[in-house]
Design a protein around this motif. Structure first.
Motif: not given
Lengths: 228, 228
Positions: A67-68, A70-72, A75-76, A79, B71, B95, B98, B102
């Protein structure tokens, strides 16, 4: 199947700090890999083509999820580990938290954090010489405007996005905490913001951040003081 | 209860365009309010303190939900109108989409779009004089690097984030489409990217964007040509 998490991060990167705070708040243990992103290490670019921290790697048996950004990652985590919920449950709460995430990650960074951290941190890490005073001044001016805005939000809210602690609080606190490392937040002029920050700073998820020390970058005296 | 939507946007703003494309793709009708954001109109600041487009207002009877920043709007639409799904269903797909959101909103804008649009669009809108050639050159160089990267992604994927059309495609296309309005995308050098863009450009959701014209800003000849 149990999940093993590894976070590739730089301790004084506000985006990395958001993820560390949220992992802590959700009580998700992780292995900590500190990355000197400015040296463009190959291991980091192999994980994230942008070469930026944070990157979270989740391993389930043989399967690996990378996962790359911060926002991704946030969000992950919301979830996959929904408790405690940090984005609110109602559309209006979620919209407000997300509006503020963008506010801090773009507007705050562009108008305040970016200037201060470039002058006080990145120049040191990159060996680029002394801070430019005009830039520092510009960043501090921007910071003051943002502290006024946070103060305004807190006039009728307990937390930044509303009644509940949310990702917006962690985003704001992460950005402010790095500036606070360098002693540049004028807390005394913003008592409501200070009270809000003290509440966050006292949470267990914040403790690892207060222990951060980077060689050559000495934190301000009150940085790890809960009663600053 | 039926929802009425009003989108406050600027036609040549890449963030606004992402939202228009996604509203179109999800077949969600909306009323269109064009905003000259650079004049800081009070109606916009009252809706969004950052003063930025896009802002989506959803009205259900007496209740109003104000959604600020692209977003937050895209995430809300994905949650409230999940078909067609534009974020993927598996954690890895989500992922990747997202990460690329970004990528385009920050890295692409910072390294390519920001330079080109500032010189060719914002300076005109703000009456700031002729484009600075060095900045344009820098933006075009950045754009080329990003087109190489998109080309690389498309070598083993049908769409940018994988097998399915996703928000990543709409983000990339929205950013590129504004640059294309000014005729600055070297499509001929990137045939795979051109094929991918043609597929997007032919979708019904894209049509309104191809009809955009802003006074004083003439689009390049092939801008609305589906067979460019």
């Amino acid at each position: 199947m149990s999940v093993e998490r590894t976070l590739h991060h730089f301790p004084l990167d506000p985006a990395s700090r958001q993820v560390r705070l949220v992992l802590g708040e959700k009580r998700l243990p992780f292995t900590d890999v500190q990355v000197r992103y400015w040296e463009r290490p190959k291991e980091l670019t192999a994980l994230n083509p942008s070469g930026l921290t944070p990157v979270l790697v989740e391993t389930r048996g043989e399967a690996q999820l990378v996962l790359c950004e911060s926002r991704a990652i946030l969000d992950h985590l919301e979830e996959s580990a929904p408790e405690p919920a940090l984005l609110g449950r109602e559309p209006a709460e979620r919209a407000e938290a997300r509006r503020l995430l963008q506010w801090f990650d773009r507007k705050f960074e562009f108008e305040a954090g970016g200037y201060i951290l470039h002058e006080k941190m990145e120049k040191r890490l990159l060996g680029l010489g002394a801070p430019e005073l005009a830039n520092l001044r510009q960043g501090r001016e921007g910071l003051k405007n943002h502290l006024f805005y946070i103060d305004k939000l807190l006039q009728d809210r307990e937390w930044l996005a509303g009644k509940r602690l949310s990702l917006a609080d962690f985003a704001a606190a992460a950005h402010l905490s790095v500036i606070d490392y360098f002693g540049d937040v004028p807390w005394a002029d913003f008592p409501a913001v200070k009270t809000w920050y003290m509440k966050l700073k006292s949470r267990p998820c914040f403790r690892p951040l207060l222990l951060d020390r980077w060689p050559g970058l000495t934190p301000a005296k009150q940085y790890d003081d809960l009663d600053f």
